[in-house]
Write a protein that holds these residues in place. Sequence first.
Motif, mmCIF file in Angstrom:
data_model
loop_
_atom_site.group_PDB
_atom_site.id
_atom_site.type_symbol
_atom_site.label_atom_id
_atom_site.label_comp_id
_atom_site.label_asym_id
_atom_site.label_seq_id
_atom_site.Cartn_x
_atom_site.Cartn_y
_atom_site.Cartn_z
ATOM 1 N N SER A 102 -9.413 -35.730 34.481
ATOM 2 C CA SER A 102 -8.175 -35.336 33.815
ATOM 3 C C SER A 102 -6.998 -35.931 34.580
ATOM 4 N N ALA A 103 -6.032 -36.452 33.855
ATOM 5 C CA ALA A 103 -4.830 -36.995 34.498
ATOM 6 C C ALA A 103 -4.056 -35.898 35.223
ATOM 7 N N GLU A 104 -4.300 -34.635 34.862
ATOM 8 C CA GLU A 104 -3.628 -33.496 35.495
ATOM 9 C C GLU A 104 -4.234 -33.126 36.848
ATOM 10 N N GLN B 34 -6.710 -38.840 30.358
ATOM 11 C CA GLN B 34 -7.688 -39.025 31.428
ATOM 12 C C GLN B 34 -7.360 -40.267 32.243
ATOM 13 N N VAL B 35 -7.879 -40.279 33.480
ATOM 14 C CA VAL B 35 -7.772 -41.446 34.338
ATOM 15 C C VAL B 35 -9.173 -41.847 34.790
ATOM 16 N N ILE B 36 -9.291 -43.098 35.209
ATOM 17 C CA ILE B 36 -10.542 -43.597 35.764
ATOM 18 C C ILE B 36 -10.238 -44.034 37.187
ATOM 19 N N HIS B 37 -10.950 -43.448 38.131
ATOM 20 C CA HIS B 37 -10.845 -43.835 39.539
ATOM 21 C C HIS B 37 -12.005 -44.790 39.800
ATOM 22 N N GLU B 38 -11.707 -45.984 40.358
ATOM 23 C CA GLU B 38 -12.726 -47.007 40.585
ATOM 24 C C GLU B 38 -12.741 -47.442 42.038
ATOM 25 N N LEU B 39 -13.949 -47.599 42.588
ATOM 26 C CA LEU B 39 -14.106 -48.070 43.954
ATOM 27 C C LEU B 39 -15.115 -49.205 43.960
ATOM 28 N N THR B 40 -14.698 -50.354 44.487
ATOM 29 C CA THR B 40 -15.630 -51.454 44.674
ATOM 30 C C THR B 40 -16.309 -51.259 46.017
#
Length: 183
Positions: A150-152, A176-182
């Motif tokens: 959730s963006a909240e 919504q947000v997407i958190h990404e880790l390479t």
Amino acid sequence: MTTQSLSASDVIGPDTPRWSDTLRDGRQVTIRPIAASDGAAEREFIEGLSDQSRRFRFLGQTRRPSDAFIRQLTDIDYTHDVAFAAFDSADEGRIVGVSRYSTAQDGSQCECAVTVDDEWQNKGLGAVLMKHLIQVAKLRGIHRMYSVDSAENRQMHELAAYLGFRTVTDPDDASQVIHELTL
């Protein structure tokens, strides 16, 4: 903080690996892979979360999880999925946090999640759980880890930034947000 070193050949199952970690407030937790026998503790953990924490974790309300859902969360194959539970060292049967990932079909990326009991938030437990999860993902050759949230959820945003995740708005859902880790 005590950590167990892992290598790519280590098998992950209900008994290994196992870590003992001390949080910022001095409380200690034991972290180990979750097992099918942890079903009752997982149910209690989910039902004990605040409405907001449950909504952030499941992107909706899951007040009373079904037996099938509890089995899905605790009966892990440990080939494509990994789930770690943090247990209160003062109350060995009480789950106070969970982190998990599930790999894509080709094994190159995984979706991850972390949830911490409301009483245990802001003590570093989410970061500890995620660091162990990231370590295992790297050892298994996963190249990308992501979480849809959730963006909240400001706490998850702060944790993701602390761990080096890049955050983007979900192109399919602006709430919504997407958190990404390479890796």
